[in-house]
Design a protein around this motif. Sequence first.
Motif, PDB file in Angstrom:
ATOM      1  N   LEU A   1       0.826  -1.205   0.000  1.00 42.12           N
ATOM      2  CA  LEU A   1       0.000   0.000   0.000  1.00 42.12           C
ATOM      3  C   LEU A   1       0.858   1.253   0.000  1.00 42.12           C
ATOM      4  O   LEU A   1       0.552   2.233  -0.683  1.00 42.12           O
ATOM      5  CB  LEU A   1      -0.949  -0.019   1.195  1.00 42.12           C
ATOM      6  CG  LEU A   1      -2.046  -1.089   1.131  1.00 42.12           C
ATOM      7  CD1 LEU A   1      -2.791  -1.172   2.458  1.00 42.12           C
ATOM      8  CD2 LEU A   1      -3.005  -0.817   0.001  1.00 42.12           C
ATOM      9  N   TYR A   2       1.954   1.237   0.755  1.00 45.67           N
ATOM     10  CA  TYR A   2       2.863   2.385   0.762  1.00 45.67           C
ATOM     11  C   TYR A   2       3.513   2.578  -0.611  1.00 45.67           C
ATOM     12  O   TYR A   2       3.691   3.708  -1.069  1.00 45.67           O
ATOM     13  CB  TYR A   2       3.945   2.242   1.833  1.00 45.67           C
ATOM     14  CG  TYR A   2       3.441   2.501   3.231  1.00 45.67           C
ATOM     15  CD1 TYR A   2       2.669   3.612   3.527  1.00 45.67           C
ATOM     16  CD2 TYR A   2       3.741   1.631   4.269  1.00 45.67           C
ATOM     17  CE1 TYR A   2       2.210   3.859   4.804  1.00 45.67           C
ATOM     18  CE2 TYR A   2       3.291   1.868   5.548  1.00 45.67           C
ATOM     19  CZ  TYR A   2       2.525   2.985   5.819  1.00 45.67           C
ATOM     20  OH  TYR A   2       2.075   3.223   7.083  1.00 45.67           O
ATOM     21  N   VAL A   3       3.859   1.490  -1.270  1.00 46.36           N
ATOM     22  CA  VAL A   3       4.432   1.579  -2.614  1.00 46.36           C
ATOM     23  C   VAL A   3       3.399   2.157  -3.579  1.00 46.36           C
ATOM     24  O   VAL A   3       3.727   2.994  -4.437  1.00 46.36           O
ATOM     25  CB  VAL A   3       4.938   0.192  -3.092  1.00 46.36           C
ATOM     26  CG1 VAL A   3       5.272   0.197  -4.567  1.00 46.36           C
ATOM     27  CG2 VAL A   3       6.142  -0.239  -2.278  1.00 46.36           C
ATOM     28  N   SER A   4       2.158   1.764  -3.427  1.00 50.48           N
ATOM     29  CA  SER A   4       1.097   2.299  -4.281  1.00 50.48           C
ATOM     30  C   SER A   4       0.897   3.797  -4.055  1.00 50.48           C
ATOM     31  O   SER A   4       0.710   4.557  -5.005  1.00 50.48           O
ATOM     32  CB  SER A   4      -0.223   1.572  -4.006  1.00 50.48           C
ATOM     33  OG  SER A   4      -0.124   0.225  -4.365  1.00 50.48           O
TER      34      SER A   4
ATOM     35  N   THR B   1      -7.279   8.319  -5.190  1.00 49.04           N
ATOM     36  CA  THR B   1      -6.492   7.097  -5.085  1.00 49.04           C
ATOM     37  C   THR B   1      -5.722   7.061  -3.775  1.00 49.04           C
ATOM     38  O   THR B   1      -5.719   6.047  -3.074  1.00 49.04           O
ATOM     39  CB  THR B   1      -5.520   6.975  -6.277  1.00 49.04           C
ATOM     40  OG1 THR B   1      -6.277   6.939  -7.485  1.00 49.04           O
ATOM     41  CG2 THR B   1      -4.677   5.728  -6.165  1.00 49.04           C
ATOM     42  N   VAL B   2      -5.077   8.162  -3.431  1.00 51.35           N
ATOM     43  CA  VAL B   2      -4.308   8.216  -2.182  1.00 51.35           C
ATOM     44  C   VAL B   2      -5.248   8.062  -0.984  1.00 51.35           C
ATOM     45  O   VAL B   2      -4.936   7.343  -0.031  1.00 51.35           O
ATOM     46  CB  VAL B   2      -3.477   9.513  -2.097  1.00 51.35           C
ATOM     47  CG1 VAL B   2      -2.881   9.694  -0.723  1.00 51.35           C
ATOM     48  CG2 VAL B   2      -2.379   9.506  -3.155  1.00 51.35           C
TER      49      VAL B   2
ATOM     50  N   SER C   1       1.468   6.766  -6.786  1.00 49.78           N
ATOM     51  CA  SER C   1       0.449   7.778  -7.081  1.00 49.78           C
ATOM     52  C   SER C   1       1.007   9.181  -6.916  1.00 49.78           C
ATOM     53  O   SER C   1       0.693  10.080  -7.695  1.00 49.78           O
ATOM     54  CB  SER C   1      -0.751   7.602  -6.156  1.00 49.78           C
ATOM     55  OG  SER C   1      -1.380   6.375  -6.405  1.00 49.78           O
ATOM     56  N   LEU C   2       1.818   9.369  -5.905  1.00 50.61           N
ATOM     57  CA  LEU C   2       2.377  10.694  -5.661  1.00 50.61           C
ATOM     58  C   LEU C   2       3.384  11.096  -6.731  1.00 50.61           C
ATOM     59  O   LEU C   2       3.575  12.286  -6.983  1.00 50.61           O
ATOM     60  CB  LEU C   2       2.988  10.769  -4.268  1.00 50.61           C
ATOM     61  CG  LEU C   2       1.967  10.670  -3.128  1.00 50.61           C
ATOM     62  CD1 LEU C   2       2.669  10.711  -1.781  1.00 50.61           C
ATOM     63  CD2 LEU C   2       0.930  11.766  -3.222  1.00 50.61           C
ATOM     64  N   PHE C   3       4.011  10.127  -7.376  1.00 51.07           N
ATOM     65  CA  PHE C   3       4.889  10.470  -8.497  1.00 51.07           C
ATOM     66  C   PHE C   3       4.068  11.057  -9.649  1.00 51.07           C
ATOM     67  O   PHE C   3       4.571  11.857 -10.428  1.00 51.07           O
ATOM     68  CB  PHE C   3       5.683   9.253  -8.990  1.00 51.07           C
ATOM     69  CG  PHE C   3       6.934   9.013  -8.218  1.00 51.07           C
ATOM     70  CD1 PHE C   3       7.953   9.945  -8.209  1.00 51.07           C
ATOM     71  CD2 PHE C   3       7.107   7.848  -7.493  1.00 51.07           C
ATOM     72  CE1 PHE C   3       9.113   9.740  -7.493  1.00 51.07           C
ATOM     73  CE2 PHE C   3       8.263   7.619  -6.776  1.00 51.07           C
ATOM     74  CZ  PHE C   3       9.268   8.564  -6.775  1.00 51.07           C
ATOM     75  N   GLY C   4       2.823  10.665  -9.743  1.00 47.34           N
ATOM     76  CA  GLY C   4       1.943  11.236 -10.751  1.00 47.34           C
ATOM     77  C   GLY C   4       1.684  12.719 -10.528  1.00 47.34           C
ATOM     78  O   GLY C   4       1.367  13.451 -11.467  1.00 47.34           O
ATOM     79  N   VAL C   5       1.852  13.163  -9.297  1.00 46.10           N
ATOM     80  CA  VAL C   5       1.662  14.580  -8.974  1.00 46.10           C
ATOM     81  C   VAL C   5       2.667  15.439  -9.732  1.00 46.10           C
ATOM     82  O   VAL C   5       2.332  16.524 -10.221  1.00 46.10           O
ATOM     83  CB  VAL C   5       1.778  14.808  -7.454  1.00 46.10           C
ATOM     84  CG1 VAL C   5       1.807  16.281  -7.109  1.00 46.10           C
ATOM     85  CG2 VAL C   5       0.634  14.117  -6.733  1.00 46.10           C
TER      86      VAL C   5
END
Length: 79
Positions: A18-21, A61-62, A25-29
Amino acid sequence: MSGKLEQAKGFKKSRTGLYVSIAGSLFGVVGTVKRGRQARKEGDLLKMLDVTVSAVSIATTVALLVRDIRQLDDVLADD
């Protein structure tokens, strides 16, 4: 082979998974912010709308992943 496949499927619901996910997602920011700056610079309303929808998607998603982590913590605390 089946055991490894089951282990890989279980990783997504593990705390680490879950932390990896969330990190993914935050890299998408980063890309979304870059696109937003470019759209604002160009004054392109349609691109700004696209950036807004992307940002909402990332936030949702986050939020879902954080909820899953909290539920996982509750399950582990009950044991």
